[in-house]
Scaffold this motif. Structure first.
Motif, short mmCIF file in Angstrom:
data_model
loop_
_atom_site.label_atom_id
_atom_site.label_comp_id
_atom_site.label_asym_id
_atom_site.label_seq_id
_atom_site.Cartn_x
_atom_site.Cartn_y
_atom_site.Cartn_z
N GLU A 49 -4.82 8.55 -0.82
CA GLU A 49 -4.61 8.22 -2.23
C GLU A 49 -3.10 8.16 -2.47
OE1 GLU A 49 -6.64 11.24 -4.42
OE2 GLU A 49 -8.51 10.99 -3.30
N GLY A 50 -2.62 7.05 -2.99
CA GLY A 50 -1.18 6.94 -3.18
C GLY A 50 -0.83 5.95 -4.26
N GLY A 51 0.42 6.03 -4.73
CA GLY A 51 0.84 5.11 -5.76
C GLY A 51 2.32 5.24 -6.09
N MET A 52 2.74 4.49 -7.10
CA MET A 52 4.12 4.51 -7.59
C MET A 52 4.11 4.88 -9.07
SD MET A 52 5.82 1.18 -5.71
CE MET A 52 4.61 0.03 -6.37
N PHE A 53 5.21 5.49 -9.52
CA PHE A 53 5.28 5.88 -10.92
C PHE A 53 6.70 5.72 -11.43
CE2 PHE A 53 6.07 9.74 -8.47
CZ PHE A 53 7.19 10.28 -9.09
N VAL A 54 6.82 5.57 -12.74
CA VAL A 54 8.11 5.57 -13.43
C VAL A 54 8.04 6.63 -14.52
CG1 VAL A 54 8.71 3.18 -12.95
CG2 VAL A 54 7.33 3.72 -14.96
N ARG A 248 -2.58 11.68 -20.79
CA ARG A 248 -2.67 10.49 -19.95
C ARG A 248 -3.93 9.72 -20.29
NH1 ARG A 248 -1.67 14.75 -16.53
NH2 ARG A 248 0.40 14.82 -15.57
N ALA A 249 -3.89 8.42 -20.04
CA ALA A 249 -5.07 7.56 -20.18
C ALA A 249 -4.91 6.41 -19.21
CB ALA A 249 -5.21 7.04 -21.61
N GLY A 250 -6.03 5.91 -18.73
CA GLY A 250 -5.96 4.80 -17.78
C GLY A 250 -7.34 4.42 -17.29
N GLY A 251 -7.35 3.70 -16.18
CA GLY A 251 -8.62 3.23 -15.65
C GLY A 251 -8.54 2.94 -14.17
N ALA A 252 -9.71 2.66 -13.61
CA ALA A 252 -9.80 2.36 -12.18
C ALA A 252 -10.79 1.22 -11.97
CB ALA A 252 -10.23 3.59 -11.40
N TYR A 253 -10.60 0.49 -10.87
CA TYR A 253 -11.48 -0.63 -10.52
C TYR A 253 -11.82 -0.54 -9.05
CZ TYR A 253 -13.21 -5.35 -9.77
OH TYR A 253 -14.00 -6.43 -9.44
N GLN A 260 -10.31 1.66 -4.09
CA GLN A 260 -10.18 1.73 -5.54
C GLN A 260 -8.73 1.46 -5.96
OE1 GLN A 260 -11.62 5.28 -7.97
NE2 GLN A 260 -9.41 5.51 -8.22
N LEU A 261 -8.55 0.66 -7.01
CA LEU A 261 -7.25 0.45 -7.64
C LEU A 261 -7.22 1.18 -8.97
CD1 LEU A 261 -6.70 -3.38 -7.05
CD2 LEU A 261 -5.96 -1.48 -5.61
N ASP A 262 -6.03 1.64 -9.40
CA ASP A 262 -5.97 2.39 -10.65
C ASP A 262 -4.63 2.20 -11.33
OD1 ASP A 262 -4.01 4.72 -10.00
OD2 ASP A 262 -5.40 4.76 -8.32
N ALA A 263 -4.58 2.55 -12.62
CA ALA A 263 -3.34 2.52 -13.39
C ALA A 263 -3.47 3.50 -14.55
CB ALA A 263 -3.06 1.11 -13.92
N TYR A 264 -2.32 4.00 -15.02
CA TYR A 264 -2.34 4.96 -16.12
C TYR A 264 -1.02 4.92 -16.87
CZ TYR A 264 0.65 7.94 -13.25
OH TYR A 264 1.70 8.43 -12.50
N PHE A 280 0.68 3.29 -11.06
CA PHE A 280 -0.49 2.60 -10.52
C PHE A 280 -0.60 2.94 -9.05
CE2 PHE A 280 2.98 -0.34 -9.79
CZ PHE A 280 2.72 -0.84 -8.52
N GLY A 281 -1.78 2.73 -8.49
CA GLY A 281 -1.95 3.06 -7.09
C GLY A 281 -3.30 2.64 -6.57
N LEU A 282 -3.62 3.15 -5.41
CA LEU A 282 -4.90 2.83 -4.78
C LEU A 282 -5.41 4.03 -3.99
CD1 LEU A 282 -4.42 2.33 -1.46
CD2 LEU A 282 -3.35 0.25 -2.31
N SER A 283 -6.70 4.00 -3.71
CA SER A 283 -7.34 5.02 -2.87
C SER A 283 -8.21 4.30 -1.85
CB SER A 283 -8.20 5.96 -3.72
OG SER A 283 -7.44 6.60 -4.72
N TYR A 284 -8.14 4.76 -0.61
CA TYR A 284 -8.95 4.15 0.46
C TYR A 284 -9.50 5.25 1.36
CZ TYR A 284 -10.38 1.50 4.54
OH TYR A 284 -11.12 0.97 5.56
#
Length: 328
Positions: A49-54, A248-253, A260-264, A280-284
């Motif tokens: 599970e990983g992603g990038m953030f600001v 926080r609020a967001g969603g996943a697809y 899975q892709l996600d953003a928050y 945003f990020g992804l999980s595999y």
């Protein structure tokens, strides 16, 4: 009608004979929220599970600003049994720190690990292993998707791990120990068909001068299109080094059963500092080595009382269902 009744009986027998433990048909990720699930990924499952953030911060009292970019990751592995997983997690940040209290303003760049932990999680209680709760009603959509008070009984997992702080980390004082313990209690409830409620209580950096106590509550909902889900989350943090209330609020697809892709987006409620952040990020998951671990019905309900009651109830419903079909 006879064909449908036959399939219903077969489904009932398959579901009654045993129940699966932790593993799910689609990926079960802790992203995009900050809470952790009470469940593990499943025996011999490897999950990334990983992603990038600001993150934009402004401290009104100190008259400072931070503009940050970072990467976060988690590597999870189901070890020995379905209930146990080990994990390696971290978040590495690059930022520009500006001190507007000086003239001219003082600006410099920093980078380092905000978090870096290794630990293990074990599920100590799973209410869904009881056969009465595990089996769906084969004849009623409403029964499977309506609210039941007993669904609020949560699964419970415990996490124990260690934080690792490397030398010259700009985000921690020099007195910070290089290794300090972290413990979390996680609960998880599934109710009304498509809702999941997760809570975490964490005691972090236990041997540090800036011990941290925090809680997280996360509510997730799956839509009619099961590939989409959304969440809202609140986190409270209390320590001598940093305290805040974050939302926080967001969603996943779901792109597939294993991806899975996600953003928050999120923000804090205080101005010391104010915070606005997003990511945003992804999980595999790699589950080719996983084999379903069946739990015998005797282990779920040693006395068999729930099983007997459920069987009689379903048999009566099946007889009524067939009678109605014959009448038609």
């Amino acid at each position: 009608m006879k064909t449908y009744s036959f399939l219903a009986v077969i489904g009932f027998l398959l579901i009654s004979s045993s129940a699966f433990a932790q593993y799910t048909e689609v990926i079960n990720s802790n992203r995009p929220g900050a809470s952790i699930s009470a469940y593990s990924v499943g025996k011999n499952v490897i999950q990334f599970e990983g992603g990038m953030f600001v993150d934009k911060q402004e401290h009104k009292k100190l008259n400072t600003e931070v503009s940050a970019f970072g990467l976060d990751f988690a590597l999870r592995y189901g070890l020995f049994k379905e209930q146990l997983e080990i994990s390696w997690e971290g978040a590495y940040q690059f930022d520009t720190f500006t001190n507007n209290a000086t003239n001219p303003a003082l600006e410099f760049n920093r980078n380092g690990f905000l978090t870096h932990t290794i630990g293990a999680k074990y599920m100590i209680y799973d209410p869904y292993l009881k056969s009465e709760l595990e089996k769906p009603n084969l004849y009623s959509w409403k029964a499977n998707n309506s609210f039941r008070w007993k669904d609020l009984i949560p699964a419970i997992g415990v996490y124990a791990g260690a934080n690792f702080v490397f030398s010259d980390n700009p985000y921690f004082p020099r007195t910070e120990p290089s290794i300090s313990p972290k413990v979390t209690v996680a609960t998880q409830s599934h109710f009304a068909g498509r809702w999941v409620f997760v809570s975490n209580i964490t005691y972090d950096r236990i041997t540090s001068d800036s011990k941290e106590l925090s809680y997280i509550v996360t509510l997730t909902h799956a839509f009619d299109n099961p590939k989409w889900s959304a969440f809202v989350e609140h986190q409270g943090i209390d320590s001598d080094r940093y305290a805040d209330a974050l939302f926080r609020a967001g969603g996943a697809y779901l792109l597939g059963d294993d991806l899975q892709l996600d953003a928050y987006v999120g923000a804090g409620v205080k101005n010391t500092p104010t915070r606005i952040f997003a990511g945003f990020g992804l999980s595999y998951r790699f589950d080719d080595m996983h084999e379903d671990e069946l739990i015998p019905i005797e282990e779920q309900d040693p006395k068999g009382e729930d099983q007997k009651k459920k069987k009689k109830k379903d048999e009566k419903e099946l007889e009524k269902f067939e009678d109605d079909g014959n009448d038609n």
